[in-house]
Write a protein that holds these residues in place. Structure first.
Motif, mmCIF file in Angstrom:
data_model
loop_
_atom_site.group_PDB
_atom_site.id
_atom_site.type_symbol
_atom_site.label_atom_id
_atom_site.label_comp_id
_atom_site.label_asym_id
_atom_site.label_seq_id
_atom_site.Cartn_x
_atom_site.Cartn_y
_atom_site.Cartn_z
ATOM 1 N N ARG A 154 9.728 -13.485 -29.712
ATOM 2 C CA ARG A 154 8.758 -14.126 -28.826
ATOM 3 C C ARG A 154 9.468 -15.060 -27.842
ATOM 4 N NH1 ARG A 154 5.938 -15.918 -32.452
ATOM 5 N NH2 ARG A 154 6.702 -18.042 -32.618
ATOM 6 N N LYS A 155 10.463 -15.813 -28.332
ATOM 7 C CA LYS A 155 11.202 -16.713 -27.455
ATOM 8 C C LYS A 155 11.973 -15.935 -26.396
ATOM 9 C CE LYS A 155 14.578 -20.451 -27.462
ATOM 10 N NZ LYS A 155 15.460 -21.324 -28.287
ATOM 11 N N GLU B 181 9.560 -14.730 -23.775
ATOM 12 C CA GLU B 181 9.145 -15.817 -22.893
ATOM 13 C C GLU B 181 10.236 -16.166 -21.894
ATOM 14 O OE1 GLU B 181 8.186 -18.880 -25.621
ATOM 15 O OE2 GLU B 181 6.194 -18.090 -26.128
#
Length: 330
Positions: A107-108, A111
């Motif tokens: 997810r990081k 992003e």
């Protein structure tokens, strides 16, 4: 038998939720010889005793892998026959942690890849001031702003700093510094860098000095509380002196960046750089001690020394500054 009793005593303080079950079942261990350390006879039970199971479950519920590993280690030593069941319980816990960590990392990364140019910037502002009256009237201010944007492979650093002082109505210090440094991560520790820098310091004998450099760097130490990075490469400098014209020269840049988190609220920093050239080499060292006031504010005491091996006529070789400043992180 003695191992199980001692394990229960050790874990009651760390895992209070298991105390009732241990107290209820502990007397059974005094006469229960199924778990004695012996010759591995067939009458040894394969099932994990309920009190020990509750201890492991309580450790897992805490979410602390160190507690889980400690409880599991003593449980295996005390009840070897239940090692498979213990491994199954703790293995599931660690597998879930790895799954959550992988999801968080993915997810990081997503992003970071989708972030716009003005996103993912962080920084800190630093401000200090002095004022004295009497036999000598003196007013000074120092300000510093540094921002950083970290991506998957690229890191961008921007820095602006100013130092200004007037003594008895006359300007006695006027320093400006602007720099931009992009870094590209070749591996976990190895990186390349580029650096462009502008300086102004009339009292060191130059109205402007532009430096450009590029090369390689390496993170020698990369730990949670201790970091040390070095870098180096060729450099080019253009200097406009206050009264003797200008000069272009090739140089070599070597630098280090050291950070040591002494405690939760105390940090020691050391930054050093050296521009080595045939005419005038510049050596800088900045040592700082930071103390956190709260999550955003910190106080910093620093000592900076700059040495120019061959300064223009009328300028001293060494310039030192001791500063107390307040830092705001954002």
């Amino acid at each position: 038998r003695a191992g199980i009793v001692s394990l229960a005593g050790l874990l009651l303080a760390a895992i209070p939720s298991a105390s009732a079950a241990v107290a209820l079942h502990a007397p059974d261990y005094a006469d229960d010889r199924r778990y004695d350390q012996g010759d591995g006879s067939a009458d040894r039970a394969d099932d994990l005793p309920e009190p020990v199971r509750l201890m492991i479950e309580a450790a897992i519920a805490s979410g602390d892998p160190r507690k889980v590993d400690t409880v599991a280690e003593f449980a295996r030593k005390t009840i070897p026959a239940a090692a498979n069941e213990i491994d199954a319980m703790t293995g599931g816990f660690h597998a879930e942690r790895r799954r959550v960590a992988a999801q968080s990392a993915a997810r990081k990364e997503r992003e970071l890849r989708e972030a716009g140019l003005l996103e993912n910037w962080s920084g800190r502002g630093e401000l200090g001031a002095t004022r004295s009256t009497g036999n000598v009237s003196e007013t000074g201010v120092t300000a510093r702003l540094s921002v950083k944007r970290e991506g998957i492979d690229w890191t961008h650093k921007l820095l602006a700093a100013i130092g200004y002082q007037r003594t008895s109505g006359r300007t006695s210090k006027e320093q400006l510094l602007f720099s931009y440094e992009p870094n590209y991560a070749v591996s976990d520790r190895l990186f390349t860098y580029g650096l462009s820098q502008y300086e102004r310091d009339r009292f060191q004998g130059f109205t402007s000095r532009v430096s450009v450099s590029g090369g390689m760097g390496y993170n020698l130490i990369d730990r949670r509380r201790l970091n040390l990075a070095i870098k180096g490469g060729p450099a080019w400098r253009h200097t406009v002196f206050t009264d003797t014209g200008s000069d272009d020269s090739m140089a070599a840049l070597a630098a280090l960046d050291f950070d040591w988190q002494l405690s939760e609220g105390m940090k020691l920093t050391q930054d050093a750089s050296a521009y080595l050239e045939s005419a005038n080499s510049t050596l800088k060292s900045a040592t700082g001690l930071e103390a956190k006031i709260n999550s955003r504010l910190a106080a910093r005491l620093s000592y900076t020394a700059e040495l120019n091996t061959d300064p223009p006529p009328g300028a001293v070789k060494t310039d030192t500054r001791t500063r107390f400043t307040v830092i705001y992180d954002f």
